[in-house]
Design a protein around this motif. Structure first.
Motif, PDB file in Angstrom:
ATOM      1  N   VAL A  35       0.835  -1.200   0.000  1.00  0.00           N
ATOM      2  CA  VAL A  35       0.000   0.000   0.000  1.00  0.00           C
ATOM      3  C   VAL A  35       0.874   1.256   0.000  1.00  0.00           C
ATOM      4  CG1 VAL A  35      -1.907   1.174   1.154  1.00  0.00           C
ATOM      5  CG2 VAL A  35      -1.664  -1.291   1.378  1.00  0.00           C
ATOM      6  N   TRP A  36       0.401   2.271  -0.668  1.00  0.00           N
ATOM      7  CA  TRP A  36       0.994   3.606  -0.583  1.00  0.00           C
ATOM      8  C   TRP A  36       0.034   4.505   0.192  1.00  0.00           C
ATOM      9  CZ3 TRP A  36       5.859   4.878  -1.951  1.00  0.00           C
ATOM     10  CH2 TRP A  36       6.541   4.034  -2.835  1.00  0.00           C
ATOM     11  N   PHE A  37       0.602   5.184   1.177  1.00  0.00           N
ATOM     12  CA  PHE A  37      -0.101   6.239   1.904  1.00  0.00           C
ATOM     13  C   PHE A  37       0.652   7.537   1.674  1.00  0.00           C
ATOM     14  CE2 PHE A  37      -3.233   4.126   4.630  1.00  0.00           C
ATOM     15  CZ  PHE A  37      -2.807   2.811   4.620  1.00  0.00           C
ATOM     16  N   ARG A  38       0.024   8.646   2.029  1.00  0.00           N
ATOM     17  CA  ARG A  38       0.715   9.931   1.996  1.00  0.00           C
ATOM     18  C   ARG A  38       0.249  10.788   3.166  1.00  0.00           C
ATOM     19  NH1 ARG A  38      -1.973  12.552  -3.510  1.00  0.00           N
ATOM     20  NH2 ARG A  38      -4.064  12.951  -2.650  1.00  0.00           N
ATOM     21  N   GLN A  39       1.107  11.724   3.533  1.00  0.00           N
ATOM     22  CA  GLN A  39       0.808  12.565   4.682  1.00  0.00           C
ATOM     23  C   GLN A  39       1.409  13.953   4.499  1.00  0.00           C
ATOM     24  OE1 GLN A  39       2.250  11.025   8.450  1.00  0.00           O
ATOM     25  NE2 GLN A  39       0.567  12.020   9.551  1.00  0.00           N
ATOM     26  N   VAL A  40       0.604  14.963   4.841  1.00  0.00           N
ATOM     27  CA  VAL A  40       1.096  16.328   4.883  1.00  0.00           C
ATOM     28  C   VAL A  40       1.108  16.772   6.339  1.00  0.00           C
ATOM     29  CG1 VAL A  40       0.288  16.855   2.567  1.00  0.00           C
ATOM     30  CG2 VAL A  40      -1.214  17.299   4.501  1.00  0.00           C
ATOM     31  N   PRO A  41       1.958  17.714   6.692  1.00  0.00           N
ATOM     32  CA  PRO A  41       2.037  18.160   8.094  1.00  0.00           C
ATOM     33  C   PRO A  41       0.691  18.613   8.625  1.00  0.00           C
ATOM     34  CG  PRO A  41       3.891  18.998   6.856  1.00  0.00           C
ATOM     35  CD  PRO A  41       2.967  18.370   5.851  1.00  0.00           C
ATOM     36  N   LYS A  43      -1.922  16.819   9.111  1.00  0.00           N
ATOM     37  CA  LYS A  43      -3.052  16.003   8.657  1.00  0.00           C
ATOM     38  C   LYS A  43      -2.754  14.530   8.888  1.00  0.00           C
ATOM     39  CE  LYS A  43      -5.048  19.108   5.227  1.00  0.00           C
ATOM     40  NZ  LYS A  43      -5.597  19.208   3.847  1.00  0.00           N
ATOM     41  N   GLU A  44      -3.828  13.748   8.883  1.00  0.00           N
ATOM     42  CA  GLU A  44      -3.663  12.315   9.056  1.00  0.00           C
ATOM     43  C   GLU A  44      -3.100  11.688   7.793  1.00  0.00           C
ATOM     44  OE1 GLU A  44      -7.322  11.520  12.239  1.00  0.00           O
ATOM     45  OE2 GLU A  44      -7.367  10.642  10.243  1.00  0.00           O
ATOM     46  N   ARG A  45      -2.434  10.559   8.004  1.00  0.00           N
ATOM     47  CA  ARG A  45      -1.916   9.809   6.868  1.00  0.00           C
ATOM     48  C   ARG A  45      -3.112   9.246   6.091  1.00  0.00           C
ATOM     49  NH1 ARG A  45       3.356   6.341   8.180  1.00  0.00           N
ATOM     50  NH2 ARG A  45       3.816   8.406   9.047  1.00  0.00           N
ATOM     51  N   GLU A  46      -3.093   9.405   4.757  1.00  0.00           N
ATOM     52  CA  GLU A  46      -4.241   8.977   3.962  1.00  0.00           C
ATOM     53  C   GLU A  46      -3.847   7.927   2.929  1.00  0.00           C
ATOM     54  OE1 GLU A  46      -6.068  12.059   1.657  1.00  0.00           O
ATOM     55  OE2 GLU A  46      -4.261  12.442   0.473  1.00  0.00           O
ATOM     56  N   PHE A  47      -4.795   7.068   2.646  1.00  0.00           N
ATOM     57  CA  PHE A  47      -4.612   6.001   1.668  1.00  0.00           C
ATOM     58  C   PHE A  47      -4.513   6.569   0.264  1.00  0.00           C
ATOM     59  CE2 PHE A  47      -5.089   2.123  -0.517  1.00  0.00           C
ATOM     60  CZ  PHE A  47      -6.098   2.262  -1.465  1.00  0.00           C
ATOM     61  N   PRO A  88      -0.610  20.291  -7.258  1.00  0.00           N
ATOM     62  CA  PRO A  88      -0.024  20.755  -5.995  1.00  0.00           C
ATOM     63  C   PRO A  88      -0.603  20.048  -4.760  1.00  0.00           C
ATOM     64  CG  PRO A  88      -0.356  22.607  -7.452  1.00  0.00           C
ATOM     65  CD  PRO A  88      -0.968  21.420  -8.143  1.00  0.00           C
ATOM     66  N   VAL A  89      -1.861  19.649  -4.820  1.00  0.00           N
ATOM     67  CA  VAL A  89      -2.479  18.968  -3.668  1.00  0.00           C
ATOM     68  C   VAL A  89      -1.900  17.575  -3.459  1.00  0.00           C
ATOM     69  CG1 VAL A  89      -4.623  20.252  -3.770  1.00  0.00           C
ATOM     70  CG2 VAL A  89      -4.411  18.110  -5.065  1.00  0.00           C
ATOM     71  N   ASP A  90      -1.133  17.069  -4.417  1.00  0.00           N
ATOM     72  CA  ASP A  90      -0.479  15.772  -4.249  1.00  0.00           C
ATOM     73  C   ASP A  90       0.802  15.891  -3.430  1.00  0.00           C
ATOM     74  OD1 ASP A  90      -1.381  15.112  -7.641  1.00  0.00           O
ATOM     75  OD2 ASP A  90      -2.342  14.285  -5.850  1.00  0.00           O
ATOM     76  N   THR A  91       1.214  17.108  -3.120  1.00  0.00           N
ATOM     77  CA  THR A  91       2.415  17.306  -2.322  1.00  0.00           C
ATOM     78  C   THR A  91       2.259  16.672  -0.947  1.00  0.00           C
ATOM     79  OG1 THR A  91       3.001  19.372  -3.450  1.00  0.00           O
ATOM     80  CG2 THR A  91       3.874  19.060  -1.222  1.00  0.00           C
ATOM     81  N   ALA A  92       3.200  15.799  -0.602  1.00  0.00           N
ATOM     82  CA  ALA A  92       3.123  15.055   0.657  1.00  0.00           C
ATOM     83  C   ALA A  92       4.369  14.190   0.789  1.00  0.00           C
ATOM     84  CB  ALA A  92       1.879  14.169   0.691  1.00  0.00           C
ATOM     85  N   VAL A  93       4.518  13.601   1.958  1.00  0.00           N
ATOM     86  CA  VAL A  93       5.475  12.507   2.131  1.00  0.00           C
ATOM     87  C   VAL A  93       4.722  11.222   1.819  1.00  0.00           C
ATOM     88  CG1 VAL A  93       6.980  11.265   3.703  1.00  0.00           C
ATOM     89  CG2 VAL A  93       6.794  13.763   3.858  1.00  0.00           C
TER      90      VAL A  93
END
Length: 124
Positions: A35-41, A43-47, A88-93
């Motif tokens: 699975v890939w998740f992503r997270q921005v400062p 906010k919760e980590r999202e699927f 730009p909204v895809d910016t995340a770890v």
């Protein structure tokens, strides 16, 4: 134990593409889901996306459907996330995760194994 290492993040302009890679080592069971998740400062980590190693079946978050593609090379124990038409909204770890979860409601607490994350920044 399972070790996961992500790579491929970086800075890209809106509309561009990146491919993330996740190298798995250790006991990577054929029944695992990757699975890939992503997270921005703040906010919760999202699927983002998931793929089952044994069947190849995939799932995507609505926000990335049609733009992102998850794939796996089981022989090499690699998982990829091809990201096109980036916004730009895809910016995340972005984090790679693995586990034996058999459901379809992917939440971080379902997974025991995590990579360290790779930063994706999309400029407007």
């Amino acid at each position: 134990q399972v070790q996961l290492v992500e790579s491929g993040g970086g800075l890209v302009q809106a509309g561009g593409s990146l491919r993330l890679s996740c190298a798995a080592s250790g006991r990577t069971f054929s029944s695992f889901v990757m699975v890939w998740f992503r997270q921005v400062p703040g906010k919760e980590r999202e699927f983002v996306a998931a793929i089952r190693r044994n069947s190849g079946s995939t799932s995507y978050a609505d926000s990335v459907k049609g733009r992102f593609t998850i794939s796996t090379d089981n022989a090499k124990n690699m998982v990829y996330l091809q990201m096109n038409s980036l916004k730009p909204v895809d910016t995340a770890v972005y984090y790679c995760a693995a586990g034996a979860y058999s459901g379809s409601y992917y939440q971080p607490y379902h997974f025991d194994y995590w990579g360290q994350g790779t930063q994706v920044t999309v400029s407007s």
